[in-house]
Design a protein around this motif. Sequence first.
Motif, mmCIF file in Angstrom:
data_model
loop_
_atom_site.group_PDB
_atom_site.id
_atom_site.type_symbol
_atom_site.label_atom_id
_atom_site.label_comp_id
_atom_site.label_asym_id
_atom_site.label_seq_id
_atom_site.Cartn_x
_atom_site.Cartn_y
_atom_site.Cartn_z
ATOM 1 N N THR A 37 0.839 -1.184 0.000
ATOM 2 C CA THR A 37 0.000 0.000 0.000
ATOM 3 C C THR A 37 0.880 1.242 0.000
ATOM 4 O OG1 THR A 37 -1.692 -1.169 1.264
ATOM 5 C CG2 THR A 37 -1.798 1.239 1.236
ATOM 6 N N PRO A 38 0.605 2.216 -0.878
ATOM 7 C CA PRO A 38 1.441 3.425 -0.917
ATOM 8 C C PRO A 38 1.557 4.071 0.445
ATOM 9 C CG PRO A 38 -0.045 3.369 -2.796
ATOM 10 C CD PRO A 38 -0.457 2.230 -1.898
ATOM 11 N N ASN A 39 2.732 4.576 0.726
ATOM 12 C CA ASN A 39 3.038 5.171 2.020
ATOM 13 C C ASN A 39 3.608 6.569 1.805
ATOM 14 O OD1 ASN A 39 2.898 4.562 4.823
ATOM 15 N ND2 ASN A 39 5.129 4.572 4.889
ATOM 16 N N SER A 68 4.948 6.482 -1.847
ATOM 17 C CA SER A 68 5.845 5.401 -2.272
ATOM 18 C C SER A 68 5.199 4.596 -3.387
ATOM 19 C CB SER A 68 6.179 4.497 -1.088
ATOM 20 O OG SER A 68 5.005 3.832 -0.626
ATOM 21 N N THR A 69 6.037 3.884 -4.167
ATOM 22 C CA THR A 69 5.575 2.983 -5.210
ATOM 23 C C THR A 69 6.241 1.631 -5.014
ATOM 24 O OG1 THR A 69 7.349 3.705 -6.693
ATOM 25 C CG2 THR A 69 5.231 4.834 -6.875
ATOM 26 N N PRO A 70 5.629 0.537 -5.467
ATOM 27 C CA PRO A 70 6.257 -0.779 -5.351
ATOM 28 C C PRO A 70 7.618 -0.807 -6.034
ATOM 29 C CG PRO A 70 3.962 -0.984 -5.960
ATOM 30 C CD PRO A 70 4.282 0.471 -6.052
ATOM 31 N N TYR A 71 8.497 -1.687 -5.558
ATOM 32 C CA TYR A 71 9.884 -1.731 -6.026
ATOM 33 C C TYR A 71 9.983 -1.929 -7.533
ATOM 34 C CZ TYR A 71 14.780 -3.132 -6.338
ATOM 35 O OH TYR A 71 16.101 -3.217 -6.655
ATOM 36 N N PHE A 72 9.129 -2.772 -8.115
ATOM 37 C CA PHE A 72 9.204 -3.068 -9.535
ATOM 38 C C PHE A 72 8.253 -2.205 -10.369
ATOM 39 C CE2 PHE A 72 10.691 -7.016 -7.545
ATOM 40 C CZ PHE A 72 11.899 -7.176 -8.208
ATOM 41 N N SER A 73 7.590 -1.261 -9.751
ATOM 42 C CA SER A 73 6.626 -0.438 -10.465
ATOM 43 C C SER A 73 7.320 0.511 -11.435
ATOM 44 C CB SER A 73 5.780 0.370 -9.470
ATOM 45 O OG SER A 73 4.941 1.283 -10.162
ATOM 46 N N GLN A 74 6.680 0.731 -12.587
ATOM 47 C CA GLN A 74 7.180 1.683 -13.575
ATOM 48 C C GLN A 74 6.438 3.017 -13.475
ATOM 49 O OE1 GLN A 74 9.840 0.921 -15.543
ATOM 50 N NE2 GLN A 74 9.887 -0.982 -14.355
ATOM 51 N N ASP A 75 5.541 3.130 -12.498
ATOM 52 C CA ASP A 75 4.756 4.356 -12.358
ATOM 53 C C ASP A 75 5.636 5.500 -11.880
ATOM 54 O OD1 ASP A 75 2.548 2.925 -13.082
ATOM 55 O OD2 ASP A 75 1.880 2.564 -11.016
ATOM 56 N N GLU A 76 5.275 6.712 -12.285
ATOM 57 C CA GLU A 76 5.984 7.892 -11.817
ATOM 58 C C GLU A 76 5.619 8.189 -10.367
ATOM 59 O OE1 GLU A 76 5.207 11.129 -14.409
ATOM 60 O OE2 GLU A 76 6.194 10.218 -16.150
ATOM 61 N N SER A 268 -0.479 9.328 14.823
ATOM 62 C CA SER A 268 -1.910 9.011 14.814
ATOM 63 C C SER A 268 -2.154 7.523 15.005
ATOM 64 C CB SER A 268 -2.542 9.457 13.488
ATOM 65 O OG SER A 268 -2.329 10.827 13.254
ATOM 66 N N GLY A 269 -1.083 6.732 14.985
ATOM 67 C CA GLY A 269 -1.220 5.290 15.177
ATOM 68 C C GLY A 269 -1.132 4.483 13.907
ATOM 69 N N GLY A 270 -1.014 5.154 12.748
ATOM 70 C CA GLY A 270 -0.904 4.446 11.484
ATOM 71 C C GLY A 270 0.540 4.151 11.126
ATOM 72 N N LYS A 271 0.779 3.878 9.845
ATOM 73 C CA LYS A 271 2.123 3.556 9.381
ATOM 74 C C LYS A 271 3.007 4.792 9.393
ATOM 75 C CE LYS A 271 2.745 1.006 5.844
ATOM 76 N NZ LYS A 271 2.695 0.459 4.453
ATOM 77 N N ASP A 272 4.259 4.604 9.828
ATOM 78 C CA ASP A 272 5.217 5.702 9.808
ATOM 79 C C ASP A 272 5.556 6.064 8.370
ATOM 80 O OD1 ASP A 272 5.274 5.663 12.568
ATOM 81 O OD2 ASP A 272 7.067 4.400 12.669
ATOM 82 N N ALA A 273 5.985 7.296 8.167
ATOM 83 C CA ALA A 273 6.392 7.744 6.835
ATOM 84 C C ALA A 273 7.793 7.237 6.521
ATOM 85 C CB ALA A 273 6.352 9.265 6.763
ATOM 86 N N TYR A 274 8.078 7.071 5.242
ATOM 87 C CA TYR A 274 9.436 6.818 4.801
ATOM 88 C C TYR A 274 10.175 8.156 4.700
ATOM 89 C CZ TYR A 274 7.622 2.228 3.377
ATOM 90 O OH TYR A 274 7.047 0.987 3.368
ATOM 91 N N GLY A 275 11.490 8.066 4.575
ATOM 92 C CA GLY A 275 12.266 9.286 4.454
ATOM 93 C C GLY A 275 12.797 9.755 5.793
ATOM 94 N N TYR A 276 13.365 10.977 5.788
ATOM 95 C CA TYR A 276 14.030 11.472 6.988
ATOM 96 C C TYR A 276 13.921 12.984 7.040
ATOM 97 C CZ TYR A 276 17.314 10.761 10.854
ATOM 98 O OH TYR A 276 17.877 10.663 12.107
ATOM 99 N N PHE A 277 13.756 13.491 8.267
ATOM 100 C CA PHE A 277 13.821 14.929 8.497
ATOM 101 C C PHE A 277 15.162 15.239 9.141
ATOM 102 C CE2 PHE A 277 13.198 18.476 11.572
ATOM 103 C CZ PHE A 277 13.106 19.498 10.633
#
Length: 290
Positions: A37-39, A68-76, A268-277
């Motif tokens: 699921t996109p994150n 985010s996009t799946p590892y093999f995805s060709q989507d922008e 909020s209790g959901g999935k953490d974001a990817y990336g870094y601040f």
Amino acid sequence: MKAMKNLYIKPWLYTVFAMVLVSSCTDVVDVELEDETPNLVIEGSLDWSIDENGTLDGSEQTITLSMSTPYFSQDEVTNVTGASVVVTNDSTGETYIFQDQNDGTYYTNTFEPVENQTFTLHVEYDGETYEGSDTFLPGSLIEYYGQSTMGGFDSDLIEINFYIQDDATLENFYLEKFYRHGDLLNSIETFSDEFVNGNLINDFYEISDDDDDDIEPLQPGDVVDIYLYSITENYFNYMMILLNQSEATGNPFASIPVALQGNCKNISGGKDAYGYFRTTQVHKITYTVL
């Protein structure tokens, strides 16, 4: 320093292993892959440039949000708009609102860098709230620089030599970024002062010839930007893992990169974001190869 054990096998390797074990068979085995699921992905790099006089310049800053996009995805990449992005100085309580530019970027021109203070990023998007914190640390300068063919890995190649005076009173962590004008990608390295604390550190940048990727060594006339970032230990550890994952993809028997968790937590209790601040001080030099 750049060693990591990966935990997963690339899905296409299952097919390779099957071919090795039953090479006489002609059946094709399809492996079902689950699409994640996109994150939310947060690129929150607040960099304050410093000149030789110690003057900081960092009023203009940009934070980028995407999905985010799946590892093999060709989507922008899907840019995220409509979010609320605010950074707070934890010591003073002063807040900086980043304005939505409607292209996935959020911008401010009023930011004020303060050494040894912690800043917290607050993002609200799609009913979820994310927070990440980092401390802005004083950094070192590139004291002087030049070129030679004596200090690198190959005595036939030109390298750019530069020198950093490490502060003996601090435990320092560094990130270096190198960019030759016209190249597609940067080169990135990280290191700490664990074994060189307080010393004048000699480092160099050299490009090896690579016919497969059409990469040539440094040549007279090449223009190279060198960036020296002073970073926290947490960001240093994050980048170590990220760089190791990136290097591992060059090995046909390496795993696909796992989802690397940064410091942007979903409160909020959901999935953490990817990336870094991150909040960093950076000294940049530009050198033209002779």
